[in-house]
Write a protein that holds these residues in place. Structure first.
Motif, PDB file in Angstrom:
ATOM      1  N   LYS A   1      67.165  43.857  37.356  1.00  0.00           N
ATOM      2  CA  LYS A   1      67.919  44.355  38.526  1.00  0.00           C
ATOM      3  C   LYS A   1      67.159  45.457  39.243  1.00  0.00           C
ATOM      4  CE  LYS A   1      72.585  43.351  36.808  1.00  0.00           C
ATOM      5  NZ  LYS A   1      73.852  43.939  36.343  1.00  0.00           N
ATOM      6  N   GLU A   2      66.484  46.298  38.469  1.00  0.00           N
ATOM      7  CA  GLU A   2      65.734  47.398  39.066  1.00  0.00           C
ATOM      8  C   GLU A   2      64.381  46.931  39.591  1.00  0.00           C
ATOM      9  OE1 GLU A   2      64.988  50.958  40.610  1.00  0.00           O
ATOM     10  OE2 GLU A   2      66.893  50.398  39.665  1.00  0.00           O
ATOM     11  N   MET A   3      63.703  46.073  38.824  1.00  0.00           N
ATOM     12  CA  MET A   3      62.346  45.655  39.190  1.00  0.00           C
ATOM     13  C   MET A   3      62.302  44.806  40.462  1.00  0.00           C
ATOM     14  SD  MET A   3      60.882  44.857  35.328  1.00  0.00           S
ATOM     15  CE  MET A   3      59.254  44.283  35.807  1.00  0.00           C
TER      16      MET A   3
ATOM     17  N   LEU B   1      56.258  39.925  38.963  1.00  0.00           N
ATOM     18  CA  LEU B   1      57.138  40.733  38.117  1.00  0.00           C
ATOM     19  C   LEU B   1      57.126  40.220  36.670  1.00  0.00           C
ATOM     20  CD1 LEU B   1      60.157  41.261  40.548  1.00  0.00           C
ATOM     21  CD2 LEU B   1      58.443  42.947  39.878  1.00  0.00           C
ATOM     22  N   GLY B   2      57.021  38.910  36.505  1.00  0.00           N
ATOM     23  CA  GLY B   2      56.941  38.327  35.166  1.00  0.00           C
ATOM     24  C   GLY B   2      55.699  38.797  34.427  1.00  0.00           C
TER      25      GLY B   2
ATOM     26  N   TYR C   1      67.989  55.804  32.613  1.00  0.00           N
ATOM     27  CA  TYR C   1      69.274  56.165  32.009  1.00  0.00           C
ATOM     28  C   TYR C   1      70.477  55.734  32.847  1.00  0.00           C
ATOM     29  CZ  TYR C   1      66.706  58.591  28.399  1.00  0.00           C
ATOM     30  OH  TYR C   1      65.860  58.863  27.337  1.00  0.00           O
ATOM     31  N   THR C   2      70.234  55.319  34.091  1.00  0.00           N
ATOM     32  CA  THR C   2      71.338  54.759  34.892  1.00  0.00           C
ATOM     33  C   THR C   2      71.584  53.299  34.514  1.00  0.00           C
ATOM     34  OG1 THR C   2      69.902  54.005  36.697  1.00  0.00           O
ATOM     35  CG2 THR C   2      70.765  56.257  36.853  1.00  0.00           C
TER      36      THR C   2
ATOM     37  N   PHE D   1      59.466  51.102  30.135  1.00  0.00           N
ATOM     38  CA  PHE D   1      60.078  51.015  31.462  1.00  0.00           C
ATOM     39  C   PHE D   1      59.259  51.817  32.478  1.00  0.00           C
ATOM     40  CE2 PHE D   1      63.054  52.469  34.765  1.00  0.00           C
ATOM     41  CZ  PHE D   1      63.578  51.258  35.187  1.00  0.00           C
ATOM     42  N   ALA D   2      58.803  52.996  32.056  1.00  0.00           N
ATOM     43  CA  ALA D   2      57.954  53.813  32.935  1.00  0.00           C
ATOM     44  C   ALA D   2      56.643  53.070  33.229  1.00  0.00           C
ATOM     45  CB  ALA D   2      57.667  55.160  32.280  1.00  0.00           C
TER      46      ALA D   2
END
Length: 535
Positions: free
Chosen positions: A468-470, A480-481, A452-453, A500-501
């Protein structure tokens, strides 16, 4: 015996080969054997090959000092006692035991074994009765033996007395087996790392077969982690002095028997090592044809060099007087002859037989009976290596593609294949496989706070925002891909809160040292996506 030895090798067409085994037999008979026979290769190096050498199942040779657990290792693999088996802390196995498949359980003595044309042991009669009285075949019905045969060997002892009392050349017998087996397993006891003189001699006799050697550090559950590290280091140092290869030999650490671990600290390590070793052994039937092809190439290269050596010696011999003195001179200067042949024919030094052994055998040979250089025989072998082998290699790949997946089944190999005791079961991406609740839900509140941020729109974050977070995980982009592709279950290019979780859960799995799955397991699919994932 070799009624095919004089057949014309030129007329053989590799395209007529029905199987790899058939092709290997015919290439050997028509192209390589005539060269070996002409230059007495079999008196110097290795007996002639027979059909059984090409048809037999993959063999595993176990070698080690006494009480390192060789016989127990075999029993562990098969989960069954075999005829003639004896286990104890003292030197119990005093014979070579070939453990093979048979419809009925029983023992075949060595003298009967070497006259059986269906068994690949006929040429062992050259080692005499002292050996044959110490050689038996244990036959029994067992699923493991459907795919492989196992050779148990006498425990290697220290001291000159033990070497003399055998009555046969132990190292030479092991070398004979090494040429024909698919895997050589050297067993060491974590408590007894001293490598005796005879063991050192045996390991050196396995030279040129380093690709087949695997090392097992057995009984490793009897010592703690710190001591195990020291023992492992000492073993690698000792092996490094004996085995002269640039590569490090693969060492498997574990406790290979069906008893409770005495020191369970390294249980996970032992499980992983056992699985690696089992996979290596299970792959032997699949790679058997390739191994036999590789061994035939090695033999052909040695036979070529041998022909050059014998013909060079023949050329130097006088026609009438001084033959014995010239013979002694040639043997003494064999190293110079090696160097001349190496330079003249551009042959690698590694293809030459051991100098001291060659000199020893030459001392008992009649040089006047040696043959001069016969270019046609050598050209035939060259043609075999350059053309026939390449075509046979294609046939190997075709056989592998058309045959069902071959792997050793039964015994200990089945014990950890499936179910909760399979290696890695319930760990990494497999965590939560048996649970009703979605495993990711445990940490979802934490992941939701981050989600939520990122200013989600219509309950979803874009790839750019998720990235940006990953990237804070510091994992490489290719990893990551892959995580993104697994987590974007509906493949819409966005992540909702569950996806996302899931992405964060997979990042955690990777950071803990586990591998990512190729496809998302059912138990990791978000609850809202179950039953209607994109195909």
């Amino acid at each position: 015996m070799f009624s095919w030895a004089n057949k014309d090798g030129k007329k053989k067409d590799p395209e007529l080969f029905q199987t790899v085994s058939d092709g290997l037999k015919r290439l050997y008979r028509t192209k390589l054997f005539p060269l070996e026979d002409t230059y007495r290769f079999h008196d110097f190096h290795s007996p002639a090959l027979e059909d059984a050498d090409f048809d037999n199942k993959p063999m595993v040779l176990l070698v080690g000092q006494y009480s390192t657990g060789k016989t127990t290792f075999i029993r562990h693999l098969m989960e069954q006692d075999f005829p003639g088996m004896r286990i104890g802390p003292e030197p119990t196995t005093d014979s070579f035991i070939a453990v093979m498949h048979g419809d009925q359980e029983g023992l075949i003595p060595g003298n009967a074994l070497v006259v059986d044309p269906k068994k690949p042991f006929r040429k062992l009669n050259a080692f005499g009765n002292a050996f044959l009285n110490r050689f038996i075949c244990a036959q029994m019905p067992n699923p493991v033996l459907d795919s492989i045969s196992i050779i148990d060997t006498p425990g290697i002892l220290s001291g000159e007395k033990q070497r003399i009392s055998r009555g046969y050349d132990f190292a030479a017998v092991l070398e004979w087996f090494a040429e024909r087996v698919d895997r050589i397993i050297l067993l060491f006891d974590a408590h007894k790392l001293d490598i005796s003189d005879e063991f050192s001699e045996v390991i050196r006799a396995l030279k040129n077969h380093e690709d087949k050697i695997r090392v097992v550090l057995n009984k490793a559950d009897q010592i703690g982690t710190q001591q195990l590290m020291r023992v492992y280091g000492a073993l690698m140092w000792s092996l490094g002095k004996i085995v002269n290869t640039p590569e490090v030999i693969r060492v498997y650490i574990g406790s290979f028997w069906a008893q409770p671990l005495l020191v369970p600290d390294n249980r996970k390590l032992f499980e992983a090592e056992e699985q690696d070793l089992f996979r290596d052994i299970q792959g032997l039937p699949r790679n058997a044809a390739l191994r036999k092809l590789n061994d035939l190439i090695k033999r052909a290269r040695l036979a070529k060099v041998h022909a050059y050596i014998i013909s060079a010696l023949k050329k130097e011999m006088p026609n009438v007087f001084g033959k014995e003195n010239k013979k002694k001179e040639l043997i003494a200067n064999l190293g110079d002859i090696y160097a001349r042949i190496e330079k003249e024919h551009q042959i690698s030094p590694g293809d030459f037989p051991k100098l001291s052994k060659m000199q020893e055998v030459l001392a008992g040979q009649d040089f006047t009976k040696f043959q001069g250089l016969k270019p046609k025989l050598l050209e035939t072998v060259e043609d075999m290596l350059a053309n026939d082998i390449a075509k046979l290699m294609t046939l190997v790949r075709q056989e592998e593609a058309t045959m069902p997946s071959q792997a050793v089944q039964g015994g200990a190999f089945d014990g950890t294949m499936n179910g909760p005791f399979g290696h890695g079961y319930g760990e990494g991406a497999g965590e939560g496989i048996d649970e009703l609740e979605w495993i990711v839900a445990r940490d979802k509140p934490t992941y939701d706070e981050i989600f939520y941020t990122l200013s989600p729109v219509n309950g979803k974050v874009s790839g750019a925002m998720a990235k940006k977070e990953m990237v804070k995980s510091k994992l490489p982009n290719n990893v990551l891909g892959k995580i993104w592709k697994l987590a974007d279950v509906d493949q819409d290019g966005y992540l909702d809160d569950e996806e996302f979780a899931l992405a964060n859960h997979l990042i955690k799995v990777k950071l803990e040292g586990h591998e990512l799955p190729a496809d998302l397991p059912d138990h990791l699919v978000p609850p809202s996506k179950r039953g209607h994932q994109s195909l």
